[in-house]
Design an enzyme around this catalytic site. Structure first.
Site, PDB file in Angstrom:
ATOM      1  N   ARG A 143       0.832  -1.219   0.000  1.00 34.65           N
ATOM      2  CA  ARG A 143       0.000   0.000   0.000  1.00 34.65           C
ATOM      3  C   ARG A 143       0.859   1.259   0.000  1.00 34.65           C
ATOM      4  NH1 ARG A 143      -5.144  -1.836   3.765  1.00 34.65           N
ATOM      5  NH2 ARG A 143      -5.936  -3.222   2.163  1.00 34.65           N
ATOM      6  N   GLY A 201      -9.611  -8.288  -1.201  1.00 32.99           N
ATOM      7  CA  GLY A 201      -8.434  -8.575  -0.391  1.00 32.99           C
ATOM      8  C   GLY A 201      -7.908  -9.994  -0.558  1.00 32.99           C
ATOM      9  N   GLY A 237     -13.782  -3.124  -0.662  1.00 35.11           N
ATOM     10  CA  GLY A 237     -15.158  -2.631  -0.551  1.00 35.11           C
ATOM     11  C   GLY A 237     -15.444  -1.493  -1.516  1.00 35.11           C
TER      12      GLY A 237
HETATM   13  P1  ADP Z   1     -12.302 -11.200  -1.246  1.00 36.40           P
HETATM   14  O1  ADP Z   1     -11.554 -10.743  -0.016  1.00 36.40           O
HETATM   15  O2  ADP Z   1     -11.404 -11.548  -2.374  1.00 36.40           O
HETATM   16  O3  ADP Z   1     -13.413 -10.255  -1.629  1.00 36.40           O
HETATM   17  P2  ADP Z   1     -14.064 -12.839   0.349  1.00 36.40           P
HETATM   18  O4  ADP Z   1     -13.595 -12.154   1.583  1.00 36.40           O
HETATM   19  O5  ADP Z   1     -15.437 -12.594  -0.118  1.00 36.40           O
HETATM   20  O6  ADP Z   1     -13.023 -12.588  -0.850  1.00 36.40           O
HETATM   21  O7  ADP Z   1     -13.970 -14.435   0.561  1.00 36.40           O
HETATM   22  C1  ADP Z   1     -12.778 -15.066   0.908  1.00 36.40           C
HETATM   23  C2  ADP Z   1     -13.008 -16.176   1.884  1.00 36.40           C
HETATM   24  O8  ADP Z   1     -13.944 -17.118   1.400  1.00 36.40           O
HETATM   25  C3  ADP Z   1     -11.726 -16.935   2.139  1.00 36.40           C
HETATM   26  O9  ADP Z   1     -11.390 -16.861   3.507  1.00 36.40           O
HETATM   27  C4  ADP Z   1     -12.057 -18.351   1.718  1.00 36.40           C
HETATM   28  O10 ADP Z   1     -11.460 -19.346   2.533  1.00 36.40           O
HETATM   29  C5  ADP Z   1     -13.559 -18.392   1.862  1.00 36.40           C
HETATM   30  N1  ADP Z   1     -14.145 -19.470   1.063  1.00 36.40           N
HETATM   31  C6  ADP Z   1     -14.169 -19.598  -0.278  1.00 36.40           C
HETATM   32  N2  ADP Z   1     -14.731 -20.762  -0.644  1.00 36.40           N
HETATM   33  C7  ADP Z   1     -15.108 -21.386   0.492  1.00 36.40           C
HETATM   34  C8  ADP Z   1     -15.748 -22.633   0.775  1.00 36.40           C
HETATM   35  N3  ADP Z   1     -16.126 -23.464  -0.195  1.00 36.40           N
HETATM   36  N4  ADP Z   1     -15.974 -22.938   2.070  1.00 36.40           N
HETATM   37  C9  ADP Z   1     -15.593 -22.107   3.060  1.00 36.40           C
HETATM   38  N5  ADP Z   1     -14.966 -20.926   2.860  1.00 36.40           N
HETATM   39  C10 ADP Z   1     -14.727 -20.573   1.590  1.00 36.40           C
HETATM   40 MG    MG Z   2     -12.002 -10.853   2.114  1.00 34.60          MG
END
Ligand code: ADP
Ligand code: MG
Length: 379
Positions: free
Chosen positions: A34, A338, A361
């Site tokens: 960052r 993230g 976000g």
């Molecule tokens: P980002 O930060 O990229 O927006 P999110 O925070 O929405 O993504 O989601 C990430 C989380 O989702 C991770 O901690 C991951 O382990 C969890 N996750 C993804 N698929 C599954 C699953 N099938 N079961 C449980 N957790 C999951």
């Molecule tokens: Mg996340």
């Protein structure tokens, strides 16, 4: 948006909002991306002979001074990266700040203390914003990641200073608006992660523009519930099943669900025939192959949210497959969020993407079609 390039900054004191909300481990910065992300803007300002004051938040001190959340370590790291001394002031408003600011020479850099030590920051307090603005002639926002919040340092402050978008903010807005305004087709969105609820707005808005939305992550099970399928012990959102149903209807055939799933015991089963006793932790190999094919021949791809429990091997395979396919795609490739970004970085593929968004976000709200308060005030 008014852009930094258009501002006359020579000899002026420029107050720049940055996102130095870095991860700290035992008082040490564990990842400085960052900080590196705004070096081009700082270098430009130094070259143009501006005096630079940087402001940021760090963590959640909730309106009081928390010693562990001071920005002193960030000043050190920035100084090393710039190869130039960075002054640090342990407050962000007041007479000491004004004295330090007056002592700056052209090209000098001063980092102020964590904005969120004052509750007024998150309250978008006008009096606080005026105090922040006091030592400066010009305001620059280069913190896309906080621009979806109407906080004093991104919103109210623009009442007091001529305000411009920094290079990082400009790039984020350019890349994300190109997805909404003029995407080349085929345009795919890949949505994963834990919850549908975080991403419904984005899926709804992108459905108007994309050729297909590929679903992965735990949110796939909320969709399978909507199709009355067994999801075993998989994570899903019971209260979002109806919403998933209506999305499937609205999306016609453009919402694509995984055909196979990797279970917690590593067995692979068809997604519509899950056993009761196990949870689904990743998209299966057939789905990985189908998604990869589609991604490689797309002209525009946006990805948010891991395909599985990628923190735990071997359930990172689906996520890595998507990251690899995207890095082999010749079209415009954008990743945001993230966890998805950290998966891409872990695989060392970030340089192969057209854009790796710094706004989790904020990026999602932008793609939902919402007006971001910190960006609106720069128009
Ligand atoms: P980002 O930060 O990229 O927006 P999110 O925070 O929405 O993504 O989601 C990430 C989380 O989702 C991770 O901690 C991951 O382990 C969890 N996750 C993804 N698929 C599954 C699953 N099938 N079961 C449980 N957790 C999951
Ligand atoms: Mg996340």
């Amino acid at each position: 948006m008014r852009l930094l390039k258009e501002a006359n900054v020579a000899g002026k004191t420029v107050l720049m909002r940055v996102d130095f909300n870095v991860p700290l481990k035992d008082g040490k910065i564990s990842d400085d991306k960052r900080i590196r992300a705004v070096l081009p803007t700082i270098d430009y300002l130094r070259k143009k002979k501006a005096r630079i004051i940087l402001i940021s938040h760090l963590g959640r001190p909730d309106g009081k001074v928390v010693d562990e959340l001071r920005l002193a370590p960030v000043a050190d790291r920035l100084s090393k990266l710039l190869k130039y001394p960075v002054h640090y002031e342990p407050d962000c408003i007041g007479s000491d700040v004004e004295i330090s600011a007056r002592g700056l020479h052209e090209g000098d850099v001063l980092l102020l203390e964590n904005l969120r030590f004052y509750p007024e920051e998150e309250q978008d307090d006008v009096g606080f914003a005026q105090k922040l603005a006091a030592p400066a002639d010009i305001y620059v926002n280069d913190a896309f990641a906080v621009s979806h919040r109407a906080h004093a340092s991104v919103h109210a402050i623009t009442k007091f200073l001529p305000s411009y978008a920094g290079f990082l903010l400009e790039k984020e807005v350019r890349m994300l608006s190109s997805l909404l305004k003029s995407p080349k087709h085929p345009f795919l969105a890949i949505m994963g992660g834990a919850k549908v609820s975080d991403k419904i707005g984005v899926i709804e808005n992108l459905l108007k523009k994309v050729d297909a939305v590929l679903i992965g992550g735990a949110m796939m099970f909320t969709f399978y519930k909507a199709l009355n399928c067994e999801v075993g012990r998989s994570k899903f959102e019971a209260d979002k099943v109806d919403l998933a149903k209506s999305l499937l209807k609205k999306g016609k055939k453009r919402i694509i669900l995984p055909t196979d799933v990797v279970l917690s015991n590593r067995r692979v089963v068809p997604a519509n025939k899950m056993p009761k006793a196990f949870a689904g932790f990743d998209i299966g190999p057939e789905t990985q192959a189908i998604y990869s094919e589609m991604i490689k021949s797309a002209k525009t791809v946006f990805w948010n949210g891991p395909m599985g429990l990628f923190e735990q091997k071997p359930f990172d395979k689906g996520t890595i497959a998507v990251a690899k396919a995207m890095s082999g795609c010749k079209g415009v490739t954008v990743v945001g969020g993230g966890d998805s970004v950290s998966a891409v970085e872990k695989a060392k593929l970030e340089k192969k993407f057209s854009h790796v968004s710094t706004g989790g976000g904020a990026g999602l709200e932008f793609l939902e079609g919402k007006e971001l308060p910190g960006i609106k005030v720069l128009e």
